[in-house]
Design an enzyme around this catalytic site. Structure first.
Site, PDB file in Angstrom:
ATOM      1  N   SER A  29       0.841  -1.195   0.000  1.00  6.04           N
ATOM      2  CA  SER A  29       0.000   0.000   0.000  1.00  6.04           C
ATOM      3  C   SER A  29       0.879   1.248   0.000  1.00  6.04           C
ATOM      4  O   SER A  29       1.765   1.384   0.844  1.00  6.04           O
ATOM      5  CB  SER A  29      -0.879  -0.038   1.260  1.00  6.04           C
ATOM      6  OG  SER A  29      -1.646   1.130   1.332  1.00  6.04           O
ATOM      7  N   CYS A  31      -6.888   1.045  12.529  1.00  4.29           N
ATOM      8  CA  CYS A  31      -8.241   0.598  12.248  1.00  4.29           C
ATOM      9  C   CYS A  31      -8.959   0.154  13.508  1.00  4.29           C
ATOM     10  O   CYS A  31     -10.163   0.000  13.505  1.00  4.29           O
ATOM     11  CB  CYS A  31      -8.202  -0.528  11.233  1.00  4.29           C
ATOM     12  SG  CYS A  31      -6.997  -0.237   9.968  1.00  4.29           S
TER      13      CYS A  31
HETATM   14  N1  PLP Z   1      -2.394  -4.701   6.123  1.00  2.00           N
HETATM   15  C1  PLP Z   1      -1.638  -4.141   7.086  1.00  2.00           C
HETATM   16  C2  PLP Z   1      -0.598  -4.958   7.757  1.00  2.00           C
HETATM   17  C3  PLP Z   1      -1.824  -2.801   7.439  1.00  2.00           C
HETATM   18  O1  PLP Z   1      -1.070  -2.254   8.388  1.00  2.00           O
HETATM   19  C4  PLP Z   1      -2.840  -2.056   6.781  1.00  2.00           C
HETATM   20  C5  PLP Z   1      -3.123  -0.647   7.175  1.00  2.00           C
HETATM   21  O2  PLP Z   1      -2.973  -0.263   8.321  1.00  2.00           O
HETATM   22  C6  PLP Z   1      -3.586  -2.677   5.757  1.00  2.00           C
HETATM   23  C7  PLP Z   1      -3.339  -3.998   5.463  1.00  2.00           C
HETATM   24  C8  PLP Z   1      -4.627  -1.932   4.987  1.00  2.00           C
HETATM   25  O3  PLP Z   1      -4.026  -1.080   4.045  1.00  2.00           O
HETATM   26  P1  PLP Z   1      -4.850   0.158   3.400  1.00  2.00           P
HETATM   27  O4  PLP Z   1      -4.922   1.198   4.463  1.00  2.00           O
HETATM   28  O5  PLP Z   1      -4.010   0.601   2.244  1.00  2.00           O
HETATM   29  O6  PLP Z   1      -6.159  -0.361   2.959  1.00  2.00           O
END
Ligand code: PLP
Length: 387
Positions: free
Chosen positions: A199, A325
Site C-alpha cells: 500500500s 483501524c
Molecule cells: N495490512 C496491514 C498490515 C496494514 O497495516 C494495513 C493498514 O494499516 C492494511 C493492510 C490496509 O491497508 P490500506 O490502508 O491501504 O487499505
C-alpha cells in the site's frame, strides 16, 4: 505548540517529490489510460513506468502486478480471489491470529460460504512458528497467508521459511507486506511468495492506491468486474495520478531506505531503552531484534492506552494504541491478546512509529513528556493505588 507525528504505521505524509510527480497526471496528462488517443497513451505510459519500477523493486515481472485501491483491497483480492478460483481443489485456509483485519475478515466472510480457516497462534514475541503452520495444513488447504511484519507490534515473521513449506506442498502462499515494502528489503522470490500485498500511503505515496503481486500461473478469480483494465483482473478506470505517485514513492524508497533504516533503528532503540528505564512496570511488546526498524510498542501497566493518547495529543504528540483501524474500538487488540497479554495490560499499550521526517528532537520531546503523562495518569488510577 509542538506537533510531533509518531504514527507512521497508520499512515505517512506524501513525499513532496511524489506529489510533484503526480501533478501533471491531474492536469495536462489527465487522459483515460484505456483510450487510444495521445492523451490516453501518455497516461498509460505513466502507469507502465510505475509498474516497471515497482516490479523491479520487489523482484517481480511487470505483468505480475495488479494495481488496487490499497492494502485492504489487495488482501481481499488475494484471499477471496484464490479461494474462489481453487474451490475445486479444497476449502481450507491457514493464516495466523495476528493478521490485519484486511486478511482475517475476508477469511471469516469465506467461512459463511463453506470455507474453513485455521488461525495459527503466535509466541509471546508475536512470532509464528513454521512448524505450527506445517501442522495446520490438511489435504484440503488451498492457501496460506502470513503477514511479513505485524502492524502493531512490529514483529517480522519467518515468511521465507513458511513460503518454502507452502511451495513444497504445492499450496498458494500470500503475504501481507503492507508494513514492510519501502521499509525493509522485500523480494517475492526470497520470500517464496505467490501473492504479496502492499500500500503506497505506508511508504510516502498517496492514500487510496496499492498493489497485489500475483506470481505467473497462480489461479485467482477477479473480484471487481466491469472493464478490461489490468488484463481483466481488476476493472475500473485507472487511478493514474495515484499509480504514478506509488511509482515515484518506490523510486524514492529505493534511494533512501538504507540510510533511513539506520537512523530509525537508533531512534527506535533509544525510545525502547528510555521508556523501559524511566518508567516502572512497563513491558516491550514484539520481538527485540526481529522487528520493524520504525516500531516501538510497549504496555504501560495500570493505565489506559486511550487516556495516554489523549494526554499526549494535548501536548501535540500523535501515536497509537493499536492499529489505526482498531483505535476507535475499546476492545483490546487481537494481536496483544494473541501474544498472551491479559486484557488490563493489553489496554495500556502504546505504539510509536517513526518515519522519513522524524527528528531526534521530536523523539526527545516525546521521551521527556511520556513519563510525566504516565505519572499523572497513574496518580488517578485506582489500579495503581491497589498495586
Ligand atoms: N495490512 C496491514 C498490515 C496494514 O497495516 C494495513 C493498514 O494499516 C492494511 C493492510 C490496509 O491497508 P490500506 O490502508 O491501504 O487499505
Amino acid at each position: 505548540m509542538n506537533r510531533v507525528y509518531l504514527d507512521y504505521a497508520a499512515t505517512a505524509p506524501t513525499d513532496p517529490e511524489v506529489t510533484k510527480a503526480m501533478e501533471p497526471y491531474l492536469f495536462e496528462k489527465f487522459g483515460n489510460a484505456s483510450s487510444i488517443h495521445s492523451f490516453g497513451q501518455e497516461a498509460k505510459k505513466g502507469i507502465e513506468d510505475a509498474r516497471q519500477m515497482l516490479a523491479e523493486f520487489i523482484g517481480a515481472r511487470p505483468e505480475e502486478i495488479i494495481f488496487t485501491s490499497g492494502g485492504t483491497e489487495a488482501d481481499n483480492q488475494a484471499i477471496k480471489g484464490v479461494a474462489f478460483a481453487m474451490q475445486d481443489k479444497g476449502d481450507h485456509i491457514v493464516t495466523t491470529a495476528i493478521e490485519h483485519h484486511a486478511v482475517t475478515e475476508p477469511c471469516k466472510f469465506l467461512e459463511k460460504h463453506g470455507f474453513k480457516t485455521t488461525f495459527v497462534g503466535v509466541d509471546k514475541d508475536g512470532l509464528v512458528s513454521p512448524d505450527e503452520i506445517k501442522k495446520a495444513i490438511t489435504d484440503k488447504t488451498i492457501l496460506i497467508s502470513v503477514m511479513h511484519a505485524n502492524n502493531e507490534i512490529g514483529t517480522i515473521q519467518p515468511v521465507s521459511e513458511i513460503g518454502s513449506i507452502a511451495k513444497e506442498k504445492g499450496i498458494c502462499f500470500h503475504t501481507d507486506a503492507v508494513q514492510t515494502v519501502g521499509h525493509i528489503p522485500v523480494n517475492v522470490n526470497e520470500l517464496n511468495a505467490d501473492l504479496l500485498s502492499l500500500s503506497a500511503h505506508k511508504f510516502y505515496g498517496p492514500k487510496g492506491v496499492g498493489a497485489l503481486y500475483v506470481r505467473k500461473g497462480t489461479r485467482i478469480e477477479s473480484l471487481i468486474h466491469g472493464g478490461d483494465q489490468e488484463k481483466g483482473r481488476r476493472a475500473s478506470t485507472y487511478n493514474t495520478p495515484g499509480i504514478v505517485g506509488l511509482g515515484k514513492a518506490v523510486q524514492l524508497c529505493k534511494a533512501k531506505m538504507e540510510n533511513e533504516v539506520k537512523f530509525q533503528i537508533v531512534l527506535r532503540d533509544k525510545i525502547i531503552k528510555e521508556i523501559l528505564n524511566k518508567i516502572p512496570d512497563v513491558r516491550l511488546n514484539g520481538h527485540t531484534t526481529k522487528r520493524l526498524p520504525n516500531n516501538a510498542n510497549v504496555s504501560i501497566k495500570f493505565i489506559e492506552g486511550e487516556s495516554m493518547l489523549l494526554s499526549l495529543d494535548m501536548l501535540g504528540i500523535a501515536c497509537s494504541t493499536g492499529s489505526a483501524c482498531t483505535s476507535t474500538s475499546l476492545e483490546p487488540s487481537h494481536v496483544l491478546l494473541a501474544i498472551g497479554l491479559p486484557h488490563e495490560i493489553a489496554h495500556g499499550s502504546l505504539r510509536v512509529t517513526l518515519g522519513r521526517w522524524t527528528k531526534e528532537e521530536e523523539v526527545d520531546y516525546f521521551l521527556e513528556n511520556l513519563p510525566k503523562v504516565v505519572q499523572r495518569l497513574r496518580a488517578m488510577s485506582p489500579l495503581y493505588e491497589k498495586k
